[in-house]
Design a protein around this motif. Structure first.
Motif, short mmCIF file in Angstrom:
data_model
loop_
_atom_site.label_atom_id
_atom_site.label_comp_id
_atom_site.label_asym_id
_atom_site.label_seq_id
_atom_site.Cartn_x
_atom_site.Cartn_y
_atom_site.Cartn_z
N VAL A 1 0.84 -1.21 0.00
CA VAL A 1 0.00 0.00 0.00
C VAL A 1 0.87 1.25 0.00
O VAL A 1 0.60 2.21 -0.74
CB VAL A 1 -0.97 -0.01 1.21
CG1 VAL A 1 -1.63 1.34 1.40
CG2 VAL A 1 -2.03 -1.09 1.02
N LEU A 2 1.93 1.25 0.79
CA LEU A 2 2.83 2.42 0.83
C LEU A 2 3.52 2.64 -0.50
O LEU A 2 3.73 3.78 -0.92
CB LEU A 2 3.84 2.27 1.96
CG LEU A 2 3.27 2.33 3.38
CD1 LEU A 2 4.36 2.08 4.42
CD2 LEU A 2 2.58 3.66 3.64
N GLN A 3 3.86 1.54 -1.18
CA GLN A 3 4.47 1.67 -2.52
C GLN A 3 3.45 2.26 -3.50
O GLN A 3 3.81 3.12 -4.32
CB GLN A 3 4.97 0.31 -3.02
CG GLN A 3 5.67 0.37 -4.34
CD GLN A 3 6.93 1.21 -4.30
OE1 GLN A 3 7.71 1.12 -3.37
NE2 GLN A 3 7.11 2.04 -5.31
N SER A 4 2.20 1.85 -3.40
CA SER A 4 1.15 2.39 -4.27
C SER A 4 0.94 3.88 -4.00
O SER A 4 0.76 4.67 -4.93
CB SER A 4 -0.17 1.66 -4.05
OG SER A 4 -0.05 0.31 -4.40
N ILE A 5 0.98 4.27 -2.75
CA ILE A 5 0.85 5.69 -2.38
C ILE A 5 1.99 6.49 -2.99
O ILE A 5 1.78 7.56 -3.58
CB ILE A 5 0.79 5.86 -0.86
CG1 ILE A 5 -0.54 5.34 -0.31
CG2 ILE A 5 0.99 7.32 -0.46
CD1 ILE A 5 -0.63 5.30 1.20
N SER A 6 3.19 5.96 -2.88
CA SER A 6 4.36 6.65 -3.42
C SER A 6 4.25 6.81 -4.94
O SER A 6 4.53 7.89 -5.48
CB SER A 6 5.62 5.87 -3.06
OG SER A 6 6.75 6.44 -3.64
N ASN A 7 3.81 5.74 -5.61
CA ASN A 7 3.65 5.82 -7.07
C ASN A 7 2.59 6.83 -7.47
O ASN A 7 2.77 7.60 -8.42
CB ASN A 7 3.29 4.44 -7.63
CG ASN A 7 4.42 3.45 -7.50
OD1 ASN A 7 5.57 3.82 -7.26
ND2 ASN A 7 4.09 2.18 -7.61
#
Length: 162
Positions: A145-151
């Motif tokens: 989820v944090l990677q998706s937020i960053s993207n």
């Protein structure tokens, strides 16, 4: 220009949802870690009571297997399953004696008639192990989820600047 604003609104809405998901996952991880801590301390307390009941020499490191002990297998094993989006999901699987004849019951290391506290300690340590596996799965979800937020933040800044 209107289409760019609509895209930006969708990105912001998705970011809001993902941020809420991340917060829920963080709370779940904290709860699991507290459960692990409580189970471990409870298991240690029951182990101490067993040691008091049976005596110092009957519940000690002397009962644990050594290098000269016969070979045995673990009663529980962690298995890895490939799941959504290439993220691994971990599961505990109990090994039955019929599958592997080398599986031993660890309580038998301390004698045939063991105090009930030793059984309670084993159950609490097993529960802590199950919660540990769940915590790893939650951490993997949170990382995703944090990677998706960053993207999405990168996409948002590109759309906002153009």
């Amino acid at each position: 220009m209107c289409n760019a604003n609509e895209d930006l609104d969708k990105i912001c809405e998705t970011l809001d949802k993902l941020t809420l998901d991340a917060l829920y996952l963080m709370q779940e991880e904290i709860d699991l870690k507290l459960n692990i801590e409580n189970a471990m301390s409870g298991g240690e307390a029951h182990l101490a009571k067993s040691r008091y009941i049976l005596g110092l020499t009957n519940v000690s490191a002397l009962q644990l297997p050594t290098e000269n002990s016969p070979e045995f297998s673990a009663g529980l094993k962690v298995e890895v399953d490939e799941a959504l989006l290439g993220r691994n999901v971990y599961n505990l699987r109990e090994i039955k004696k019929t599958e592997d004849e080398n599986v031993q019951e660890p309580l038998r290391w301390f004698g045939i008639l063991v105090p009930q506290n030793l059984n309670f300690a084993q159950k609490m340590f097993r529960q802590a192990l199950q919660w540990s596996v769940q915590a790893v799965n939650v951490q993997n979800q949170l990382r995703s989820v944090l990677q998706s937020i960053s993207n999405l933040k990168e996409v948002k800044t590109k759309n906002a600047s153009s």
